[in-house]
Design an enzyme around this catalytic site. Structure first.
Site, PDB file in Angstrom:
ATOM      1  N   GLY A 104      19.654  64.100 -25.067  1.00  0.00           N
ATOM      2  CA  GLY A 104      18.608  63.200 -25.210  1.00  0.00           C
ATOM      3  C   GLY A 104      18.120  63.724 -26.072  1.00  0.00           C
ATOM      4  O   GLY A 104      18.540  64.954 -27.357  1.00  0.00           O
TER       5      GLY A 104
ATOM      6  N   GLY B  29      14.317  63.086 -27.597  1.00  0.00           N
ATOM      7  CA  GLY B  29      12.935  63.534 -27.506  1.00  0.00           C
ATOM      8  C   GLY B  29      12.763  64.831 -28.631  1.00  0.00           C
ATOM      9  O   GLY B  29      13.901  65.311 -29.017  1.00  0.00           O
ATOM     10  N   GLY B  30      11.705  65.105 -28.226  1.00  0.00           N
ATOM     11  CA  GLY B  30      11.345  66.325 -29.261  1.00  0.00           C
ATOM     12  C   GLY B  30      12.121  67.647 -28.803  1.00  0.00           C
ATOM     13  O   GLY B  30      12.877  68.759 -29.734  1.00  0.00           O
TER      14      GLY B  30
ATOM     15  N   ARG C  31      -6.620  67.099 -14.872  1.00  0.00           N
ATOM     16  CA  ARG C  31      -6.494  65.718 -14.364  1.00  0.00           C
ATOM     17  C   ARG C  31      -5.892  64.718 -13.094  1.00  0.00           C
ATOM     18  O   ARG C  31      -6.561  64.233 -13.302  1.00  0.00           O
ATOM     19  CB  ARG C  31      -5.433  65.542 -15.149  1.00  0.00           C
ATOM     20  CG  ARG C  31      -4.753  65.349 -17.575  1.00  0.00           C
ATOM     21  CD  ARG C  31      -3.977  65.300 -16.966  1.00  0.00           C
ATOM     22  NE  ARG C  31      -3.748  64.627 -18.497  1.00  0.00           N
ATOM     23  CZ  ARG C  31      -2.958  64.661 -19.753  1.00  0.00           C
ATOM     24  NH1 ARG C  31      -2.430  64.275 -19.350  1.00  0.00           N
ATOM     25  NH2 ARG C  31      -3.327  64.598 -21.182  1.00  0.00           N
TER      26      ARG C  31
ATOM     27  N   GLU D 108      10.764  68.065 -20.712  1.00  0.00           N
ATOM     28  CA  GLU D 108      10.535  67.270 -19.639  1.00  0.00           C
ATOM     29  C   GLU D 108      11.283  67.041 -17.754  1.00  0.00           C
ATOM     30  O   GLU D 108      11.300  66.925 -17.004  1.00  0.00           O
ATOM     31  CB  GLU D 108       9.586  65.813 -19.734  1.00  0.00           C
ATOM     32  CG  GLU D 108       8.731  65.090 -18.116  1.00  0.00           C
ATOM     33  CD  GLU D 108       8.143  64.657 -18.421  1.00  0.00           C
ATOM     34  OE1 GLU D 108       7.787  63.866 -19.658  1.00  0.00           O
ATOM     35  OE2 GLU D 108       7.792  63.444 -17.523  1.00  0.00           O
TER      36      GLU D 108
ATOM     37  N   ARG E 253       0.095  69.611 -14.899  1.00  0.00           N
ATOM     38  CA  ARG E 253       0.272  70.148 -16.435  1.00  0.00           C
ATOM     39  C   ARG E 253      -0.882  70.324 -16.950  1.00  0.00           C
ATOM     40  O   ARG E 253      -2.114  69.094 -16.862  1.00  0.00           O
ATOM     41  CB  ARG E 253       0.925  69.398 -16.967  1.00  0.00           C
ATOM     42  CG  ARG E 253       1.518  69.292 -18.357  1.00  0.00           C
ATOM     43  CD  ARG E 253       2.504  68.436 -18.975  1.00  0.00           C
ATOM     44  NE  ARG E 253       2.151  67.097 -18.673  1.00  0.00           N
ATOM     45  CZ  ARG E 253       1.099  66.270 -19.688  1.00  0.00           C
ATOM     46  NH1 ARG E 253       1.295  67.345 -21.141  1.00  0.00           N
ATOM     47  NH2 ARG E 253       1.453  65.235 -19.869  1.00  0.00           N
TER      48      ARG E 253
ATOM     49  N   SER F  85       2.905  69.973 -22.745  1.00  0.00           N
ATOM     50  CA  SER F  85       3.915  69.396 -22.443  1.00  0.00           C
ATOM     51  C   SER F  85       5.114  69.417 -24.259  1.00  0.00           C
ATOM     52  O   SER F  85       6.113  69.846 -24.207  1.00  0.00           O
ATOM     53  CB  SER F  85       4.213  68.019 -22.294  1.00  0.00           C
ATOM     54  OG  SER F  85       5.350  67.839 -22.269  1.00  0.00           O
TER      55      SER F  85
HETATM   56  C1  FAD Z   1       2.043  57.581 -22.895  1.00  0.00           C
HETATM   57  C2  FAD Z   1       2.341  59.406 -22.979  1.00  0.00           C
HETATM   58  C3  FAD Z   1       1.580  59.800 -24.377  1.00  0.00           C
HETATM   59  C4  FAD Z   1       0.915  61.308 -23.728  1.00  0.00           C
HETATM   60  N1  FAD Z   1       0.754  62.368 -24.704  1.00  0.00           N
HETATM   61  C5  FAD Z   1       0.958  64.055 -24.443  1.00  0.00           C
HETATM   62  C6  FAD Z   1       0.421  64.317 -25.314  1.00  0.00           C
HETATM   63  O1  FAD Z   1      -0.732  64.586 -26.353  1.00  0.00           O
HETATM   64  N2  FAD Z   1       0.892  65.568 -25.545  1.00  0.00           N
HETATM   65  C7  FAD Z   1       1.647  66.136 -24.800  1.00  0.00           C
HETATM   66  O2  FAD Z   1       1.738  67.308 -24.388  1.00  0.00           O
HETATM   67  N3  FAD Z   1       1.841  65.473 -23.893  1.00  0.00           N
HETATM   68  C8  FAD Z   1       2.130  63.975 -23.993  1.00  0.00           C
HETATM   69  N4  FAD Z   1       2.453  62.990 -22.965  1.00  0.00           N
HETATM   70  C9  FAD Z   1       4.374  63.789 -22.731  1.00  0.00           C
HETATM   71  C10 FAD Z   1       5.436  64.228 -23.381  1.00  0.00           C
HETATM   72  O3  FAD Z   1       5.301  63.211 -24.640  1.00  0.00           O
HETATM   73  C11 FAD Z   1       6.702  64.542 -22.502  1.00  0.00           C
HETATM   74  O4  FAD Z   1       6.623  64.983 -21.766  1.00  0.00           O
HETATM   75  C12 FAD Z   1       7.389  65.001 -24.163  1.00  0.00           C
HETATM   76  O5  FAD Z   1       7.502  64.292 -24.548  1.00  0.00           O
HETATM   77  C13 FAD Z   1       9.324  64.729 -23.007  1.00  0.00           C
HETATM   78  O6  FAD Z   1       9.800  65.182 -24.384  1.00  0.00           O
HETATM   79  P1  FAD Z   1      11.286  65.080 -24.090  1.00  0.00           P
HETATM   80  O7  FAD Z   1      12.565  65.566 -24.825  1.00  0.00           O
HETATM   81  O8  FAD Z   1      11.305  66.604 -23.232  1.00  0.00           O
HETATM   82  O9  FAD Z   1      12.196  63.676 -23.887  1.00  0.00           O
HETATM   83  P2  FAD Z   1      11.824  62.522 -23.848  1.00  0.00           P
HETATM   84  O10 FAD Z   1      11.076  62.256 -25.076  1.00  0.00           O
HETATM   85  O11 FAD Z   1      11.518  61.625 -22.802  1.00  0.00           O
HETATM   86  O12 FAD Z   1      13.329  62.001 -24.509  1.00  0.00           O
HETATM   87  C14 FAD Z   1      14.611  61.713 -23.361  1.00  0.00           C
HETATM   88  C15 FAD Z   1      15.952  62.065 -24.471  1.00  0.00           C
HETATM   89  O13 FAD Z   1      16.583  61.092 -22.987  1.00  0.00           O
HETATM   90  C16 FAD Z   1      17.585  59.958 -23.088  1.00  0.00           C
HETATM   91  N5  FAD Z   1      17.926  60.243 -21.943  1.00  0.00           N
HETATM   92  C17 FAD Z   1      17.994  60.080 -21.070  1.00  0.00           C
HETATM   93  N6  FAD Z   1      18.320  59.635 -20.186  1.00  0.00           N
HETATM   94  C18 FAD Z   1      20.024  59.379 -20.351  1.00  0.00           C
HETATM   95  C19 FAD Z   1      21.031  59.354 -19.838  1.00  0.00           C
HETATM   96  N7  FAD Z   1      21.274  58.795 -19.209  1.00  0.00           N
HETATM   97  N8  FAD Z   1      21.985  59.355 -21.206  1.00  0.00           N
HETATM   98  C20 FAD Z   1      21.539  59.791 -22.249  1.00  0.00           C
HETATM   99  N9  FAD Z   1      19.750  59.801 -22.963  1.00  0.00           N
HETATM  100  C21 FAD Z   1      19.186  59.917 -22.509  1.00  0.00           C
HETATM  101  C22 FAD Z   1      16.287  58.867 -24.117  1.00  0.00           C
HETATM  102  O14 FAD Z   1      16.982  58.178 -24.866  1.00  0.00           O
HETATM  103  C23 FAD Z   1      15.218  60.299 -24.443  1.00  0.00           C
HETATM  104  O15 FAD Z   1      16.603  60.341 -25.911  1.00  0.00           O
HETATM  105  C24 FAD Z   1       2.482  61.547 -23.436  1.00  0.00           C
HETATM  106  C25 FAD Z   1       4.068  61.172 -22.550  1.00  0.00           C
HETATM  107  C26 FAD Z   1       3.213  59.553 -22.432  1.00  0.00           C
HETATM  108  C27 FAD Z   1       4.457  58.959 -21.968  1.00  0.00           C
END
Ligand code: FAD
Length: 533
Positions: A8, A10-11, A271, A356, A367, A372
């Site tokens: 993954g 993401g952040g 929320r 997440e 939340r 997040s």
């Molecule tokens: C529109 C929106 C606005 C938001 N605004 C806010 C905000 O202002 N403040 C806040 O705190 N939170 C906010 N959130 C929530 C927050 O953005 C997310 O909870 C957080 O960014 C999740 O980060 P993560 O790194 O856990 O996952 P993600 O950023 O979802 O990254 C997941 C990664 O896993 C990869 N992945 C998934 N499945 C597989 C697989 N089978 N094989 C290989 N790779 C895979 C994906 O490609 C991606 O790279 C918001 C969410 C959304 C949708």
């Protein structure tokens, strides 16, 4: 062989990767899409830290707000760890050159970071970069990861974890460009695969790929999921497209009005409460609007240029001239992979999870906006350190690799007439209406038997295209399988919790019940939902 396999980008994934690579570890990040294509990029409102740049604030107040919002289901120790990490996390991101919005006349760089108030927060605490906060953070992390020598494998879809005797040695992936299954072994494996909001396809602010694949892989590997019944519905998504208009808008003074133009709820309440108030109006056949007009063009262009653009593009409405029709949409998965306080997955060795995809005791039943982004960065870094300190000796998994190859071949040859995309749309609609903001036993039992039917007809769902390379429909089929597995976990957990708490609201049990003041655990092995002691 890598020291840390990060699944993954993401952040959570990129913070972990950067922390590990800067300590000298060999790190590989694998993602099913492109490096910065993640939910993180969509985050608009901001990232919480008690900096007190606009008015006095403290870590204690941040902890208290988070605990209140969690409705008794969070772990106070973990919340404190997360909130205490807030200021240092922002400082770290600032040193990495994240372009935060700034205040004028501040004495130090940290004091100059602009903050705004999001719902449920007692002070303006969310640091932001206009309404591109997540995008700016993730692009910055990606740049720094490249400089630190992190290896990236893109368009590799996680199939399953490599696990024997409960020890995880890496994972199996479908390389979408090469059209082949590959096994990647590692001394530590870190899941950062994000949430499952896209189960509510068509009624979710998440991108279609947010199907909780990491959680499903953990279930199949014998791990544990926690609090799966808790899904956050964001109050203000654009009606029809479900594109988010962030809480930053209400924080700046936007109001919620009904058809008569009257305000009917506290716009900055938690929320779950605001979403239910809006949903109640919609169920009575009314439309609900977000009114931004009085904020003025200059302020809106400064605070939320992206959202103005999205509203014009997707709703065909200029928010400077007309109120925006909105509806709540599935937004965030509070539940996920059960981890301990070191962020190690329960029941499996060598596996770590944050962000997440994980349930680390921070959000409980609801939340708080802005928490997040803080959690993914702070806990991504902590998890990386812990993972590097507890490596395992990876073993070969030849048999598992061959079996995964046979499985993919069989899926590609499948003759079913139904496309995974169409099935996902149907599932999303059903879940939104019957396992959404308001639930009851009858609806959920119906949903459970419906899920059973979908499962029994899974062999009729096929990619409709046998190509091995660049086959998006195959990926959608794999995602659909995971969605069915997780929808069952969600539904069974929701049936088990015979009370209303935070985002889980049951019309047949409308009160909070102390008997259910514990998290819910879900495994495939026991076949039953349990309350955590
Ligand atoms: C529109 C929106 C606005 C938001 N605004 C806010 C905000 O202002 N403040 C806040 O705190 N939170 C906010 N959130 C929530 C927050 O953005 C997310 O909870 C957080 O960014 C999740 O980060 P993560 O790194 O856990 O996952 P993600 O950023 O979802 O990254 C997941 C990664 O896993 C990869 N992945 C998934 N499945 C597989 C697989 N089978 N094989 C290989 N790779 C895979 C994906 O490609 C991606 O790279 C918001 C969410 C959304 C949708």
């Amino acid at each position: 062989m890598t020291d840390l396999l990060v699944i993954g980008s993401g952040g959570a994934g990129l913070s972990a990767a950067l922390e590990a690579a800067r300590s000298g570890a060999k790190v590989c990040v694998v993602t099913k899409s492109l490096p910065t294509q993640a939910q993180t990029c969509m985050a608009q409102g901001g990232i919480n830290a008690a900096l007190g740049n606009l008015e006095p604030d403290s870590v204690d107040e941040h902890v208290a707000d988070t605990l209140r919002s969690a409705h008794g289901l969070a772990d106070e120790t973990m919340i404190r760890r997360c909130c205490e990490a807030g200021p240092e996390t922002i400082e770290w991101l600032d040193r990495l050159l994240t372009p935060f919005s700034r205040l004028e006349g501040a004495k130090t760089p940290l004091q100059s970071i602009a903050q705004r108030r999001l719902g449920g927060a007692s002070h303006p605490r969310a640091c932001y970069a206009q309404d591109y906060t997540g995008l700016k953070i993730l692009q910055t992390l990606y740049d720094r990861c490249l400089e630190a020598g992190v290896e990236f494998r893109t368009r590799h879809y996680l199939l399953d974890l490599l696990v024997r005797d409960r020890i995880v040695s890496g994972a199996l992936f479908w390389d979408q460009d090469a059209g082949e299954v590959v096994a990647l072994h590692s001394r530590s494996t870190f899941l950062a695969t994000g949430g499952f909001g896209a189960l509510y396809h068509g009624y979710s602010t998440n991108a279609a790929g947010a199907t909780g694949d990491g959680m499903a892989a953990v279930l199949r590997a014998g791990g544990v999921l926690r609090n799966m019944e808790f899904v956050q519905f964001h109050p203000t998504a654009l009606e029809g497209s479900a594109i988010l208009i962030s809480e930053g808008a209400r924080g700046a003074g936007a109001t919620l009005i009904d058809q008569a133009g009257e305000r009917f709820t506290d716009e900055l309440g938690p929320r779950d409460e605001v979403a239910r108030a809006i949903f109640a109006k919609i169920r009575q056949g009314e439309r609900v609007y977000l009114d931004l007009r009085h904020l003025g063009e200059k302020r809106l262009n400064e605070l939320m240029p992206q959202e103005l653009h999205l509203a014009r593009l997707h709703a065909g409405i200029d928010p400077l001239k007309e109120p925006l029709p909105i509806a709540p949409a599935a937004h965030y998965s509070m539940g996920g992979i059960a981890v301990n306080r070191d962020l190690a997955a329960l029941g499996l060795r060598g596996l770590w999870a944050a962000g997440e995809c994980a349930e680390a005791g921070i959000h409980g039943a609801n939340r708080l906006g802005g928490n997040s982004l803080l959690e993914i960065i702070a806990f991504g870094r902590i998890a990386a350190k812990n993972a590097l300190n507890s490596p395992v000796n990876p073993v070969e998994h030849t048999e598992e690799l061959e079996s995964a190859k046979r499985r993919i071949d069989a899926l590609l040859q499948r003759k079913g007439k139904l496309s995974p995309h169409s099935k996902h749309k149907i599932l999303g609609k059903r879940l939104y209406h019957d396992l959404g903001i308001v639930r009851d036993r009858e609806l959920m039992e119906d949903t459970l038997s419906y899920l059973g039917e979908l499962q029994s007809r899974l062999d009729q769902v096929a990619p409709q295209d046998p190509s091995r390379r660049h086959n998006q429909a195959l990926v959608e089929l794999l995602e659909y399988e995971n969605s069915l597995l997780l929808a069952r976990a969600l539904c069974e957990s929701a049936l088990h919790r015979r009370e209303s708490r935070g985002a889980h609201w049951r019309s047949d049990f409308p009160q909070e019940d102390p008997e259910f003041a514990q998290p819910t655990l879900y495994t495939l092995e026991s076949g039953a939902v349990k309350s955590e002691k």
